[in-house]
Design an enzyme around this catalytic site. Structure first.
Site, short mmCIF file in Angstrom:
data_model
loop_
_atom_site.label_atom_id
_atom_site.label_comp_id
_atom_site.label_asym_id
_atom_site.label_seq_id
_atom_site.Cartn_x
_atom_site.Cartn_y
_atom_site.Cartn_z
N LYS A 272 -83.22 46.71 -39.80
CA LYS A 272 -81.85 46.36 -39.43
C LYS A 272 -81.70 44.85 -39.39
O LYS A 272 -82.64 44.14 -39.04
CB LYS A 272 -81.53 46.92 -38.03
CG LYS A 272 -81.27 48.40 -37.99
CD LYS A 272 -80.91 48.86 -36.59
CE LYS A 272 -80.68 50.35 -36.54
NZ LYS A 272 -79.47 50.79 -37.28
N ARG A 346 -81.19 61.90 -38.65
CA ARG A 346 -80.93 63.21 -39.24
C ARG A 346 -82.23 63.94 -39.60
O ARG A 346 -82.26 65.17 -39.62
CB ARG A 346 -80.01 63.04 -40.47
CG ARG A 346 -80.57 62.23 -41.58
CD ARG A 346 -79.49 61.72 -42.52
NE ARG A 346 -78.68 60.65 -41.90
CZ ARG A 346 -77.63 60.08 -42.48
NH1 ARG A 346 -77.26 60.47 -43.69
NH2 ARG A 346 -76.98 59.12 -41.87
N1 BES Z 1 -79.16 54.56 -34.76
C1 BES Z 1 -78.37 54.24 -35.88
C2 BES Z 1 -76.86 54.44 -35.64
C3 BES Z 1 -76.23 53.55 -34.60
C4 BES Z 1 -75.59 52.40 -34.98
C5 BES Z 1 -76.26 53.90 -33.27
C6 BES Z 1 -75.00 51.59 -34.04
C7 BES Z 1 -75.65 53.10 -32.31
C8 BES Z 1 -75.02 51.94 -32.71
C9 BES Z 1 -78.75 55.12 -37.07
O1 BES Z 1 -80.07 55.52 -37.11
C10 BES Z 1 -78.49 54.33 -38.31
O2 BES Z 1 -79.01 53.28 -38.44
N2 BES Z 1 -77.68 54.88 -39.20
C11 BES Z 1 -77.36 54.24 -40.42
C12 BES Z 1 -77.31 55.32 -41.48
C13 BES Z 1 -77.26 54.82 -42.88
C14 BES Z 1 -78.54 54.09 -43.24
C15 BES Z 1 -77.04 55.99 -43.80
C16 BES Z 1 -76.01 53.54 -40.28
O3 BES Z 1 -75.14 54.05 -39.57
O4 BES Z 1 -75.87 52.46 -40.86
ZN ZN Z 2 -81.40 54.14 -37.99
#
Ligand code: BES
Ligand code: ZN
Ligand code: ZN
Length: 493
Positions: A272, A346
């Protein structure tokens, strides 16, 4: 926890009073003044104070004024006949303000907001307890300065009936569950990792008389939990799967709760960027919500059979981490082409959903901080709901409404389903960014074995990075817990 009692007359030892302000034709109007205060001098003094401190009737606005030795909190309620949620927000804001007093702390607070139907009282009691919440840190650690709230007792001024008494008991159980969830979310991820959360679940199970089973990595490997093993593979602190069971006599239905439990989400190899990692200790909020909810169901002796599944892992990059484009075999045998290691939730949920479905529950509900896309769609305070069908969706919407939590039903579109096509595995874990919340739901649906199912995306509401508001503190919020308890309460009949 703070003592909460009902009384129909002014308690001698009280040192603070919370009353309501509603929007009247000529400005804010006082409501809920106890009989002893409705006498003309006290009323006049307070009305003058309202004007002097420019108190507002807006929900969440509070002003504290001294009247003799009593601190009086003027709590805005909005227009006449506030909804239960407005009462909850007002009580929360009032108690948070009182809890923050340092020089002359309030110990015994009388709450009298002017509405006393059982459901109003429940909301007021919940709001008060939630508003007092403060994260105390690790036991034994230096308490955050200034140290915890001083309020020890809250009296609700009302003619006590068994219905009112039951409302207060419900409110206490709900508030305990929400606050327990906040505590878990707020714990730093170096101290709360999968094995620790599993141990906490075991302790809660013992306290509440729940069944509890924990799978360690060797058992996960033996039984083919490929999602948990892939996602947890990058961390020295291995994954766990926790199953909790509540089996009351006389239960008519069986509900499975499945909560995403990523104790820290760095994104993995698809790391991230900068700031987006700073709140990622909240990525186990779904698992924490399920744990607290099943504990509350046991405390309230709800007549519904429950199984909670907590897939727990830490998502880190390392030499043993999984990669984008890996093909992973999940529990039950399906293969997945991994789209992005940051779409880890997921995968662990798919393992747990597929396993939960084997027991053929009547309903499955998963709750997860799943997608940033859901935050983009619905903002920071609304829970995204996706479901197998409209009947299930309505059940969840009704529960959220009863609990006062904002929730919105989103579709699982054909377009989202198409994003899951893969040429090298049974399905792909994601695709284009557009409609990301729906794509994630379409993915999860593949593992529900056609059992009625709802998915709650709490990525926005689980964690508050802004200012405290109403009964919502900074940090972990406990989002979804109230709705889940409301759902189970209605199913228990
Ligand atoms: N844990 C994150 C989602 C999230 C984002 C929770 C902000 C709380 C605050 C999740 O695992 C994630 O990173 N999802 C990605 C998915 C994408 C790579 C398909 C996202 O939402 O960018
Ligand atoms: Zn994630
Ligand atoms: Zn995540």
């Amino acid at each position: 926890m703070v003592k909460l009692v009902l009384a129909n007359s002014w308690p001698r030892a009280a040192d603070a009073l919370v009353v309501g302000l509603v929007e009247g034709a000529d400005g804010p109007e006082l409501v809920g003044l106890p009989p002893a205060w409705a006498k003309r001098e006290a009323r006049r003094e307070l009305s003058q104070a309202v004007e002097l401190v420019q108190a507002e009737a807006t929900v969440g606005q509070v002003k504290i004024v001294p009247v003799g030795s009593t601190r009086v909190v003027l709590a805005g309620l909005g227009p006449q006949r506030p909804t239960s949620e407005r009462l909850r927000q007002a009580a929360g804001a009032a108690l948070r303000a009182l809890g923050a007093l340092r020089r002359q702390p309030a110990k015994h607070v009388v709450l009298s907001l002017g509405w006393d139907r059982p459901e109003d009282l429940k909301a007021i009691a919940e709001g008060a307890l939630l508003g007092l919440y403060r994260y105390a840190g690790q036991p034994g650690a230096q308490a955050p300065a200034p140290s915890g709230p001083s309020v020890q007792k809250i009296t609700l001024l009302v003619e006590a009936s068994p219905l009112h008494q039951r409302s207060v008991e419900l409110a206490q159980a709900v508030a305990e569950a929400v606050c327990a969830t906040r505590d878990l979310v707020n714990q730093p991820p170096n101290q709360l990792y999968p094995a620790v959360l599993a141990e906490i679940a075991q302790k809660v199970a013992t306290q509440r008389g729940l069944g509890c089973q924990v799978w360690e990595p060797a058992a996960l490997a033996e039984q083919g939990y490929g999602g948990l093993l892939a996602v947890g593979g990058g961390s020295q602190r291995g994954p766990r799967l926790v199953q909790l069971t509540w089996r009351p006599r006389g239960a008519k239905s069986h509900v499975a709760l499945i909560g995403k439990g990523i104790t820290f989400d760095s994104g993995g190899v698809n790391l991230k960027p900068r700031e987006s990692m700073s709140t990622m200790r909240c990525d186990m909020a779904g698992a924490a919500a399920c744990l607290s909810t099943i504990a509350a169901a046991a405390r309230l002796d709800l007549k519904v059979k429950l199984t909670a599944w907590l897939p727990l892992a830490e998502n880190l990059p390392s030499g043993s981490a999984y990669r984008p484009s890996d093909v992973i075999q999940l529990y039950g045998g399906a293969t997945v082409e991994n789209y992005n290691t940051d779409a880890e939730g997921r995968l662990v949920l798919a393992d747990a959903l597929r396993r939960a479905a084997e027991d053929k529950p009547d309903l499955m509900v998963d709750i997860a901080t799943l997608t940033g896309a859901c935050m983009v769609a619905l903002g920071l305070s609304t829970i995204g709901l996706m479901a197998s069908d409209d009947v299930v969706a309505d059940q969840l919407m009704d529960a959220a409404e009863a609990a006062g939590e904002p929730m919105w039903h989103l579709p699982i579109t054909e377009e989202a389903e198409r994003a899951l096509r893969s040429t090298v595995a049974d399905l792909r874990s994601g695709g284009p960014r557009e409609g990301g919340a729906l794509v994630a739901a379409a993915f999860l649906r593949r593992f529900t074995e056609s059992i009625p199912w709802a998915h709650l995306d709490i990525a926005g509401p689980a964690f508050n990075e802004g200012e405290p508001q109403g009964h919502t503190p900074v940090g972990g919020t406990g989002a979804g817990v109230r709705s889940l308890i409301a759902l189970l309460t209605s199913l228990a009949g």
